[in-house]
Design an enzyme around this catalytic site. Structure first.
Site, mmCIF file in Angstrom:
data_model
loop_
_atom_site.group_PDB
_atom_site.id
_atom_site.type_symbol
_atom_site.label_atom_id
_atom_site.label_comp_id
_atom_site.label_asym_id
_atom_site.label_seq_id
_atom_site.Cartn_x
_atom_site.Cartn_y
_atom_site.Cartn_z
ATOM 1 N N THR A 45 -8.395 53.096 38.793
ATOM 2 C CA THR A 45 -6.935 53.082 38.780
ATOM 3 C C THR A 45 -6.347 54.364 38.220
ATOM 4 O OG1 THR A 45 -6.804 50.671 38.642
ATOM 5 C CG2 THR A 45 -4.908 51.915 37.825
ATOM 6 N N CYS A 46 -6.849 54.819 37.083
ATOM 7 C CA CYS A 46 -6.250 55.974 36.408
ATOM 8 C C CYS A 46 -6.177 57.179 37.324
ATOM 9 C CB CYS A 46 -7.057 56.320 35.157
ATOM 10 S SG CYS A 46 -6.516 57.869 34.408
ATOM 11 N N LYS A 55 1.896 60.959 36.878
ATOM 12 C CA LYS A 55 2.297 62.155 36.128
ATOM 13 C C LYS A 55 2.585 63.322 37.070
ATOM 14 C CE LYS A 55 1.379 59.348 32.948
ATOM 15 N NZ LYS A 55 1.388 57.935 33.398
ATOM 16 N N VAL A 182 6.099 50.735 30.207
ATOM 17 C CA VAL A 182 5.665 52.096 30.536
ATOM 18 C C VAL A 182 5.800 52.385 32.030
ATOM 19 C CG1 VAL A 182 3.697 53.659 30.573
ATOM 20 C CG2 VAL A 182 4.115 52.240 28.557
ATOM 21 N N ARG A 267 -0.043 44.877 34.454
ATOM 22 C CA ARG A 267 -1.244 44.755 35.268
ATOM 23 C C ARG A 267 -2.113 43.627 34.724
ATOM 24 N NH1 ARG A 267 -2.076 49.140 38.568
ATOM 25 N NH2 ARG A 267 -4.303 48.673 38.700
ATOM 26 N N ASP A 306 -9.419 47.666 31.177
ATOM 27 C CA ASP A 306 -8.318 46.745 31.452
ATOM 28 C C ASP A 306 -8.788 45.306 31.631
ATOM 29 O OD1 ASP A 306 -6.712 48.953 31.390
ATOM 30 O OD2 ASP A 306 -6.075 48.870 33.486
ATOM 31 N N HIS A 439 5.756 78.883 14.328
ATOM 32 C CA HIS A 439 7.189 78.922 14.625
ATOM 33 C C HIS A 439 7.440 79.932 15.731
ATOM 34 C CE1 HIS A 439 11.530 78.919 13.918
ATOM 35 N NE2 HIS A 439 11.470 80.248 13.966
#
Length: 462
Positions: A45-46, A55, A182, A267, A306, A439
């Site tokens: 799935t990922c 993404k 999400v 899911r 999962d 910085h």
């Protein structure tokens, strides 16, 4: 069935997603003889239907927004629209490259890869392609699929799942997204960037409801500013086809209409019909039950990803798969602290966190023992340059360690690495405050927040 292997494997893995292939790679690295069985594509799935393609869409949306907003930065640019075929090609090229790399990795580790639909046939074997693959241990890693609700039939056209949304051949003019977790907010963000009129329906009282309430409120504020609509606190009742779209009715009678309805309510585990219960593996609502070392109630069977009731995140699957491989190889293993796992929602703005919420901390330690500090990104130079708004919130046990870091703002997912070190190493604010952060960076905001919590704020008010 005949045994397909000349010898019994040390480990037979059913499922080649994040958890399964991580166990295969680590197990082979440690000298185990590993068989990996996958019915679709290695990566699961990922890689093919989740993390990576979503993404990619979100990044394409970010580019679209940057083109629209270029004038704010003195750059002359025009936005001419979305070429969805080209977006999909970009997305698919990313997936393809990673897929080929993963295939090479598995081959290089000498993992026996078997493509086919497997089924657990005994506590030490999996049947696939008419053969029986024997192992001293079996790892179940069959993953998850998009869920729906009773009476809500996903047709792949007007009522779609996230799988369909990833390959949609058009940018919908309007969309209702059922679910403000999400998956829901990420698609809401991407589609809005593409030009879709989006409404999110969430039955609970906040978007991303598992996050700290402050993060949810910041995201809601940002979504309002972007023109993403949402309805909170009322549950879905029914969906009906209209002449050219879909109508959603909520429990209070309120209705919404759009071209498509994306069902993004989470899911569910893939476990039915795979022989788990017949072999005595304990399950609950389809999830395989495991202990802290990912062991099921059957001594020769473990489960990860999962399929088990832990956080549904690819990196959790990686960690669980590695844990199983190392345990079987005889290494000392440590249970996963799921509170210490970084969590990122990649919408615009991003939501990132590690540790526990302020509410949870008060439950555990008592309200008088918890200190919370908010650092506004308005005081951070790089965030100002990027024109992003948001906050970093730290949750501390009084006079003790930081137990929660909650961040909202563009690119906050890139800051969660240091945040997980702060939580997992039980750092005191004064210890983090001693570290010098570059910085101008957004990472500096995390350092400034700890400076403030340690009682010596620099670019923030007391």
């Amino acid at each position: 069935m005949a045994n397909d292997a000349s010898t019994v494997f040390d480990l037979v893995i059913l499922g080649g997603g994040s958890g399964g292939y991580a166990a295969a790679l680590r197990g082979a690295q440690l000298g185990l003889d590993v068989a990996l069985i996958e019915k679709n594509k290695l990566g699961g799935t990922c890689l093919h239907n989740g993390c990576i393609p979503t993404k990619a869409l979100l990044h394409a949306g970010e580019i679209a927004d940057q083109a629209r907003e270029a004038g704010q930065f003195g750059v002359k640019a025009t936005f001419e629209g979305i070429d969805i075929a080209a977006v999909h090609k970009y997305k698919d090229d990313v997936i393809s490259g990673l897929y080929k790399g993963l295939q090479g990795l598995v081959a290089s580790r000498k993992v026996t890869y078997i493509e086919g639909e497997g089924r657990l046939s005994s506590p030490t074997s999996v049947d696939v392609n008419g053969q029986r693959v024997q192992g001293r241990h079996v790892l179940l890693a069959t993953g998850s699929v998009p869920k729906s609700l009773p009476g809500l039939e996903i047709d792949g056209n007007r009522i779609i799942s996230s799988d369909h949304a990833l390959t949609l051949d058009r940018v919908p003019q309007s969309a209702i997204i059922l679910g403000g977790g999400v998956i829901g907010v990420e698609f809401a963000s991407a589609w809005k960037s593409f030009g879709t009129d989006v409404t999110v329906i969430e039955g609970l009282k906040h978007l991303v409801p598992v996050e700290d309430e402050n993060s949810s409120k910041l995201l809601e504020r940002a979504f309002r500013k972007r023109g993403i609509k949402f309805n909170l606190g009322t549950f879905f009742e029914k969906a009906e086809y209209t002449q050219d779209g879909i109508r959603v009715t909520l429990a209070d009678g309120k209705t919404f209409e759009a071209e498509v309805l994306l069902v993004a309510i989470g899911r569910g585990p893939v476990s039915a019909g795979l022989g788990y219960e017949e072999q005595g593996v304990a399950t609950d609502r389809g999830y395989v039950l495991v202990d802290e070392y990912m062991r099921t109630n059957v001594p020769t069977i473990s489960a990860v990803g999962d399929l088990v009731p832990t956080l549904q995140l690819a990196h959790v699957g990686f960690a669980e798969g590695i844990l199983v491989a190392e345990r079987l190889a005889g290494l000392k293993t440590v249970p996963i602290d799921y509170d210490g796992v970084p969590r990122v929602t990649y919408c615009h703005p991003e939501v990132a966190s590690v540790g526990i919420t302020e509410a949870k901390a008060k439950e555990i330690y008592g309200a008088d023992k918890v200190v919370a500090l908010k650092y506004n990104l308005a005081g951070n130079g790089k965030s100002k340059i990027l024109k992003t708004a948001g906050e970093i919130k730290l949750v501390q046990v009084k006079d003790g360690a930081v137990v929660g870091v909650h961040m909202v703002g563009d690119r906050m997912g890139e800051q969660v690495g240091e945040a997980q070190l702060v939580y997992n190493w039980e750092a005191l604010p004064a210890e983090v405050a001693q570290l010098i952060h570059a910085h101008p960076t957004q990472n500096e905001a995390l350092g400034e927040a700890h400076l403030a919590l340690a009682g010596k704020p620099l670019h923030s008010h007391d």
